[in-house]
Design a protein around this motif. Sequence first.
Motif, PDB file in Angstrom:
ATOM      1  N   ILE A  50       0.549  -1.300  -0.194  1.00 40.74           N
ATOM      2  CA  ILE A  50      -0.272   0.444   0.131  1.00 40.74           C
ATOM      3  C   ILE A  50       0.513   1.339   0.190  1.00 40.74           C
ATOM      4  O   ILE A  50       1.844   1.417   0.960  1.00 40.74           O
ATOM      5  N   ILE A  79      -1.573  -0.936  -4.264  1.00 40.48           N
ATOM      6  CA  ILE A  79      -2.809  -0.181  -4.101  1.00 40.48           C
ATOM      7  C   ILE A  79      -1.522   1.242  -3.684  1.00 40.48           C
ATOM      8  O   ILE A  79      -1.154   1.566  -2.815  1.00 40.48           O
ATOM      9  N   ALA A 101      -5.409  -1.082  -7.090  1.00 40.56           N
ATOM     10  CA  ALA A 101      -6.800   0.198  -6.237  1.00 40.56           C
ATOM     11  C   ALA A 101      -6.172   0.795  -6.223  1.00 40.56           C
ATOM     12  O   ALA A 101      -5.034   1.107  -6.044  1.00 40.56           O
ATOM     13  N   THR A 115     -11.238  -3.655   0.301  1.00 42.14           N
ATOM     14  CA  THR A 115     -10.294  -3.450  -0.576  1.00 42.14           C
ATOM     15  C   THR A 115      -8.900  -4.411  -0.269  1.00 42.14           C
ATOM     16  O   THR A 115      -8.765  -4.910  -1.601  1.00 42.14           O
ATOM     17  N   VAL A 119      -8.273  -7.008  -2.909  1.00 42.91           N
ATOM     18  CA  VAL A 119      -7.258  -7.868  -3.499  1.00 42.91           C
ATOM     19  C   VAL A 119      -6.410  -8.695  -3.421  1.00 42.91           C
ATOM     20  O   VAL A 119      -5.589  -9.273  -4.301  1.00 42.91           O
TER      21      VAL A 119
END
Length: 401
Positions: A50, A79, A101, A115, A119
């Motif tokens: 992330i 992400i 995403a 989310t 993923v």
Amino acid sequence: MLCILVVDDHPDGRELLVTLLGYRGYRMLAASDGREGLKLVQQERPDLVIADVLMPVMDGFEFVKQVRAHPEIAQTRVIFYTASYHEQAAMDLAKKCGVLAVLTKPAEPEILLDTVESVLQDVGEQPVCAEPQELEQQHLRLMTDKLKTMADSLGLANQRYAALIEINLQLASERDPARLLDALCHQSRQLIGARIAFLYLPAESADTSPALVASGMAVEPQASDFAESKLSDSFHQVLRDGLPRRLANPSGQAAAIGLPASYPSMHALLLAPIVSPTQIYGWICLGNRLAANEFNDEDEQLLSILAAQAGRMYEHSRLFAKLQEQDERFRQLAENINDVFWLVSVETGQSIYISPAYEAITMCFGWCRLRRARVFTSARLTKRFGSNPGQRPESNPGMRC
């Protein structure tokens, strides 16, 4: 155990993600920029990254490009986690560099967790990256928009803080407490950009009256409008805690927050305490932000600073008024008594005040000394030269007494 790497240059945001996802049982790693994150990806091979888009040293775009360039880690799931005003640009860039995403800061915990799980459960192939030239153009557009946003925000912030300094200087020169509160109400409304403003200081005792000032309102407020039994608890919390508050009023009706129905509609309110280091005097309230649906963090900070400065100035102006009143009473007392007294500075020894009776007595004493001196001089002259005026020094300049 699945491993997640968080790459973000903001410590608070990074720690929040690490803590939240850690509770779900993921093994968490953290990095402060893309370069550090790339090393961790190569060493730890996390299942998901992330990453923020805009970071120092190496931003999210360059980070993903480097990850995709290494075959052994090219399939790493990524992400993007970015600010709301970059959401569309980040989504466009994400599609071109294989990001699965895009989450908007600050994301609701449920949305973020859903989310991440979605993923991680996706076993399909990673999207193919676009050509490097196309990615560079998209990245340049994103950076340009970011710089423009920062420049606009910085320019506006500079203007507002310059206005804040000017307002503080104006308030500092005001010695009358009532005029000070009136200036605070009008100036804060203009500085923040609100449609209406009103402030209230409760009565400190049964012998005093509450202070009330309003700006931008067609209705003339009354002190009874702000009775404790009517207002919502947000107003009382400001007085109890001495902290600012933002209040949302979805219906817009003034009655919903305890104010009279005749008051104008208010969907968003900002409250700040008028406070000094020793006392909370009251609060100031702004209603309906111009050109926005709600007040933001900067608005809250500016109003808090202004109200706190005004609280100190209000305290000083009240002390100044009391000193003036005491000085006037002292002078009336001093000028109407016959006793002599004076005040002397302990540090310099200089006289600060001498009562009027001293001057009268000094004049009388001086007149008596002068009269005695004349009598004494006349007696000496008579004894030395006799009673013949022609033999006195006045008629013979060559002679000395």
